[in-house]
Write a protein that holds these residues in place. Structure first.
Motif, mmCIF file in Angstrom:
data_model
loop_
_atom_site.group_PDB
_atom_site.id
_atom_site.type_symbol
_atom_site.label_atom_id
_atom_site.label_comp_id
_atom_site.label_asym_id
_atom_site.label_seq_id
_atom_site.Cartn_x
_atom_site.Cartn_y
_atom_site.Cartn_z
ATOM 1 N N THR A 1 -0.276 2.909 11.161
ATOM 2 C CA THR A 1 0.412 3.581 10.057
ATOM 3 C C THR A 1 0.012 5.043 9.898
ATOM 4 N N ARG B 1 -2.677 -3.409 9.039
ATOM 5 C CA ARG B 1 -1.543 -3.167 8.155
ATOM 6 C C ARG B 1 -0.298 -3.635 8.896
ATOM 7 N N ASP C 1 -1.235 -3.892 3.344
ATOM 8 C CA ASP C 1 -2.622 -4.020 3.784
ATOM 9 C C ASP C 1 -2.947 -5.503 3.715
ATOM 10 N N THR C 2 -3.320 -6.087 4.843
ATOM 11 C CA THR C 2 -3.547 -7.534 4.912
ATOM 12 C C THR C 2 -4.928 -7.951 4.411
ATOM 13 N N VAL D 1 4.606 -1.017 3.521
ATOM 14 C CA VAL D 1 3.373 -1.052 4.299
ATOM 15 C C VAL D 1 2.429 -1.972 3.536
ATOM 16 N N GLU E 1 0.815 -1.208 0.000
ATOM 17 C CA GLU E 1 0.000 0.000 0.000
ATOM 18 C C GLU E 1 0.857 1.270 0.000
#
Length: 186
Positions: A85, A50, A41-42, A39, A24
């Motif tokens: 984040t 994140r 994003d899961t 970073v 991301e």
């Protein structure tokens, strides 16, 4: 090989045992001009979470499939220190993150990655949790932290539009999060 950050945005992150999300953003160090974290994003795997992935753990990047492999398991990533984040990354967070993965502190050595010039040159076995670094490493890291308490990590998204100056004047601005890519400064 250099990769343009905007080309890596949206790339899937594949752990050893499955997909964990997609890129991301990036955090870079404005002192060494080095990408310190991706970073991620899961997505549906860990909704609303994140995670940060250090370049130390990166494997192959397949631009055609928009996928980056990491030398971590999903469990390691799931159990990693949480991060907000939307807030600055503190040195205290970084120390717990690096201790968790067993990585040497990048701020405690002579090179951009602590003991090495590049993250791939750090001879760390597959990440294993360790208790702490040696006393001398911890003392050196604390000394360096006190010398520079000003945070040097910034989101790549945050600096889009920043002006870039050389010693002899303005040379352009950051466009499209292109800090380390192959495009010209405009």
């Amino acid at each position: 090989m250099l990769h343009n950050m905007s080309d890596l945005k949206g790339s899937k992150i594949k752990a050893r045992d499955g997909e964990v999300g997609e890129v991301e953003d990036f955090y870079f160090d404005d002192d060494k001009w080095t990408i310190r974290y991706l970073v991620v994003d899961t997505g549906n795997w860990l909704p609303g979470r994140r995670v940060l992935i250090s370049p130390i753990s990166l494997g192959k990047a397949d631009e055609g499939k928009q996928r980056v492999e990491v030398n971590l398991t999903k469990k390691q990533i799931e159990d990693s220190p949480g991060i907000d984040t939307d807030k600055p990354v503190s040195r205290q967070y970084e120390a717990s993150y690096f201790d968790y993965y067993g990585y040497p502190y990048y701020w405690a050595g002579p090179s951009a990655w602590g003991p090495a010039a590049y993250p791939a040159a750090i001879a760390v076995p597959p990440p294993i949790r360790r208790e702490a670094q040696s006393r001398s490493e911890v003392e050196e890291a604390k000394r360096r932290e006190q010398e520079s308490s000003d945070p040097h990590l910034h989101s790549a998204r945050e600096v889009t539009g920043y002006h870039i100056e050389a010693t002899d004047g303005d040379i352009g601005h950051v466009e499209d999060d292109d800090l380390a890519g192959d495009r010209e400064v405009v």
